[in-house]
Design a protein around this motif. Structure first.
Motif, PDB file in Angstrom:
ATOM      1  N   ARG A 171       0.812  -1.219   0.000  1.00  0.00           N
ATOM      2  CA  ARG A 171       0.000   0.000   0.000  1.00  0.00           C
ATOM      3  C   ARG A 171       0.849   1.275   0.000  1.00  0.00           C
ATOM      4  O   ARG A 171       0.335   2.363  -0.234  1.00  0.00           O
ATOM      5  N   TYR A 172       2.131   1.138   0.267  1.00  0.00           N
ATOM      6  CA  TYR A 172       3.025   2.300   0.258  1.00  0.00           C
ATOM      7  C   TYR A 172       3.468   2.679  -1.150  1.00  0.00           C
ATOM      8  O   TYR A 172       4.026   3.749  -1.371  1.00  0.00           O
ATOM      9  N   VAL A 173       3.265   1.788  -2.135  1.00  0.00           N
ATOM     10  CA  VAL A 173       3.661   2.083  -3.516  1.00  0.00           C
ATOM     11  C   VAL A 173       2.769   3.188  -4.074  1.00  0.00           C
ATOM     12  O   VAL A 173       1.564   3.236  -3.800  1.00  0.00           O
ATOM     13  N   LEU A 174       3.371   4.087  -4.836  1.00  0.00           N
ATOM     14  CA  LEU A 174       2.628   5.209  -5.413  1.00  0.00           C
ATOM     15  C   LEU A 174       1.413   4.707  -6.183  1.00  0.00           C
ATOM     16  O   LEU A 174       1.515   3.778  -6.996  1.00  0.00           O
ATOM     17  N   LEU A 175       0.276   5.315  -5.922  1.00  0.00           N
ATOM     18  CA  LEU A 175      -0.971   4.923  -6.571  1.00  0.00           C
ATOM     19  C   LEU A 175      -0.822   4.987  -8.090  1.00  0.00           C
ATOM     20  O   LEU A 175      -0.374   5.994  -8.641  1.00  0.00           O
ATOM     21  N   GLY A 176      -1.186   3.885  -8.753  1.00  0.00           N
ATOM     22  CA  GLY A 176      -1.078   3.827 -10.210  1.00  0.00           C
ATOM     23  C   GLY A 176       0.154   3.104 -10.689  1.00  0.00           C
ATOM     24  O   GLY A 176       0.219   2.683 -11.853  1.00  0.00           O
ATOM     25  N   ASP A 177       1.165   2.954  -9.823  1.00  0.00           N
ATOM     26  CA  ASP A 177       2.383   2.225 -10.191  1.00  0.00           C
ATOM     27  C   ASP A 177       2.165   0.720 -10.028  1.00  0.00           C
ATOM     28  O   ASP A 177       1.541   0.276  -9.062  1.00  0.00           O
ATOM     29  N   ALA A 178       2.700  -0.053 -10.968  1.00  0.00           N
ATOM     30  CA  ALA A 178       2.724  -1.510 -10.816  1.00  0.00           C
ATOM     31  C   ALA A 178       3.865  -1.876  -9.869  1.00  0.00           C
ATOM     32  O   ALA A 178       4.854  -1.137  -9.766  1.00  0.00           O
ATOM     33  N   PRO A 179       3.755  -3.007  -9.158  1.00  0.00           N
ATOM     34  CA  PRO A 179       4.854  -3.430  -8.289  1.00  0.00           C
ATOM     35  C   PRO A 179       6.186  -3.487  -9.024  1.00  0.00           C
ATOM     36  O   PRO A 179       7.224  -3.155  -8.474  1.00  0.00           O
ATOM     37  N   SER A 180       6.144  -3.906 -10.270  1.00  0.00           N
ATOM     38  CA  SER A 180       7.334  -3.867 -11.120  1.00  0.00           C
ATOM     39  C   SER A 180       6.943  -4.223 -12.545  1.00  0.00           C
ATOM     40  O   SER A 180       6.170  -5.154 -12.764  1.00  0.00           O
ATOM     41  N   LYS A 181       7.476  -3.493 -13.495  1.00  0.00           N
ATOM     42  CA  LYS A 181       7.276  -3.841 -14.905  1.00  0.00           C
ATOM     43  C   LYS A 181       8.389  -4.761 -15.383  1.00  0.00           C
ATOM     44  O   LYS A 181       8.344  -5.263 -16.501  1.00  0.00           O
ATOM     45  N   VAL A 182       9.391  -4.936 -14.518  1.00  0.00           N
ATOM     46  CA  VAL A 182      10.502  -5.836 -14.827  1.00  0.00           C
ATOM     47  C   VAL A 182      10.285  -7.128 -14.046  1.00  0.00           C
ATOM     48  O   VAL A 182      10.284  -7.120 -12.816  1.00  0.00           O
ATOM     49  N   PRO A 183      10.064  -8.252 -14.697  1.00  0.00           N
ATOM     50  CA  PRO A 183       9.887  -9.508 -13.968  1.00  0.00           C
ATOM     51  C   PRO A 183      11.221  -9.975 -13.379  1.00  0.00           C
ATOM     52  O   PRO A 183      12.282  -9.778 -13.971  1.00  0.00           O
ATOM     53  N   PHE A 184      11.153 -10.589 -12.217  1.00  0.00           N
ATOM     54  CA  PHE A 184      12.360 -11.140 -11.606  1.00  0.00           C
ATOM     55  C   PHE A 184      11.979 -12.244 -10.630  1.00  0.00           C
ATOM     56  O   PHE A 184      10.858 -12.310 -10.131  1.00  0.00           O
ATOM     57  N   ASP A 185      12.930 -13.099 -10.386  1.00  0.00           N
ATOM     58  CA  ASP A 185      12.775 -14.204  -9.434  1.00  0.00           C
ATOM     59  C   ASP A 185      14.148 -14.427  -8.824  1.00  0.00           C
ATOM     60  O   ASP A 185      15.036 -15.015  -9.452  1.00  0.00           O
ATOM     61  N   ILE A 186      14.347 -13.919  -7.630  1.00  0.00           N
ATOM     62  CA  ILE A 186      15.692 -13.952  -7.043  1.00  0.00           C
ATOM     63  C   ILE A 186      15.638 -14.509  -5.617  1.00  0.00           C
ATOM     64  O   ILE A 186      14.605 -14.460  -4.948  1.00  0.00           O
ATOM     65  N   VAL A 187      16.752 -15.034  -5.187  1.00  0.00           N
ATOM     66  CA  VAL A 187      16.944 -15.418  -3.782  1.00  0.00           C
ATOM     67  C   VAL A 187      18.028 -14.511  -3.229  1.00  0.00           C
ATOM     68  O   VAL A 187      19.126 -14.405  -3.788  1.00  0.00           O
ATOM     69  N   VAL A 188      17.726 -13.850  -2.125  1.00  0.00           N
ATOM     70  CA  VAL A 188      18.649 -12.864  -1.551  1.00  0.00           C
ATOM     71  C   VAL A 188      19.750 -13.594  -0.773  1.00  0.00           C
ATOM     72  O   VAL A 188      19.454 -14.359   0.152  1.00  0.00           O
ATOM     73  N   PRO A 189      21.009 -13.403  -1.131  1.00  0.00           N
ATOM     74  CA  PRO A 189      22.098 -14.053  -0.380  1.00  0.00           C
ATOM     75  C   PRO A 189      22.142 -13.563   1.065  1.00  0.00           C
ATOM     76  O   PRO A 189      21.740 -12.429   1.368  1.00  0.00           O
ATOM     77  N   GLN A 190      22.611 -14.430   1.952  1.00  0.00           N
ATOM     78  CA  GLN A 190      22.750 -14.040   3.352  1.00  0.00           C
ATOM     79  C   GLN A 190      23.679 -12.828   3.473  1.00  0.00           C
ATOM     80  O   GLN A 190      24.662 -12.698   2.751  1.00  0.00           O
TER      81      GLN A 190
END
Length: 258
Positions: A171-190
């Protein structure tokens, strides 16, 4: 003869009284002048001590940070001066999902720090530390979306970002913006963080560095602090809003994600 002597004595007496009166009047004025000189010196010394104190406070405890762009709208506006809590992660605490952080992007968002004149760099650094100038080119403010071990994916069938398989209502994302137009699938390293701006269409963040060394991940040791308050302008004086968007996200599975 007696009359002349009396006049002479009166004249001398009058001169003595006049000198005494002049001394009484001019003495304090001269002392005031000396005090005024010391006052200027005192003012300079006190001012210098205050600046040193503020620089030390900024370096170790709380740093003002000028927001130079709209990448974090609507949470942070251009021209906001936030107060960055440098003690937030000093005593064992780690950045959490949803935290708004300021970090040094050298090695993640920038492969190396830009060269600059040492003198102008020091002056600019001091001004930035007091919130009087834009931050260094290596400093960024973003929101933590993934921590070590998390699998962050965008997007699911409903266009939502997921963390560890759980959809996140951002809900903090600017109204009208998509979560991301760039698809990604990542695992964050420790020991690293995946960070994104709230104004997704105008934010250069971890997504933009996927193909670079480090993959856009920010090392935790590069975090300067957590943005806790908006200190200026007075009309926006408030704490940086917390979010419950990640409350349902489970801890990452032991051994990572497949």
């Amino acid at each position: 003869m007696d009359t002349e002597a009396q006049h002479t004595e009166r004249d001398r007496s009058s001169e003595t009284e006049e000198r005494s009166r002049s001394a009484r009047i001019s003495g304090p004025a001269e002392r005031d002048g000396e005090t005024g000189g010391w006052s200027w010196r005192r003012t300079g010394v006190v001012g210098g001590v205050c600046v040193v104190f503020l620089l030390l406070l900024s370096h170790f405890v709380m740093q003002p940070f000028l927001i130079p762009s709209g990448s974090m709208e609507p949470t942070l506006q251009v021209g906001d001066r936030i107060l960055v809590n440098k003690l937030a992660y000093r005593f064992g605490d780690q950045p959490r999902r949803g935290d708004v952080i300021v970090f040094d992007g050298t090695g993640s968002f920038l492969q190396e720090a830009p060269e600059e004149n040492p003198v102008t760099g020091a002056l600019h650094g001091a001004a930035a530390a007091l919130g009087l100038a834009e931050p260094a080119e290596t400093d960024f403010v973003k929101r933590v979306v993934g921590v070590g071990g998390d699998r962050v994916v965008c997007c699911d069938g409903n266009g939502r970002l997921t963390v560890n398989g759980v959809p996140v209502e951002e809900r903090y994302v600017l109204l009208g913006d998509a979560p991301s137009k760039v698809p990604f699938d990542i695992v964050v390293p420790q020991g690293t963080l995946w960070v994104m701006g709230d104004h997704r269409s105008q934010s250069s963040d971890s997504r933009d560095h996927l193909g670079q060394p480090g993959g856009g991940m920010v090392p935790v040791e590069r975090v300067i602090g957590r943005a806790d308050w908006i200190g200026w302008p007075f009309g926006r004086w408030a704490g940086v809003p917390e979010t419950g968007a990640f409350d349902a996200v489970p801890a990452p599975a032991a051994g990572g994600h497949g």
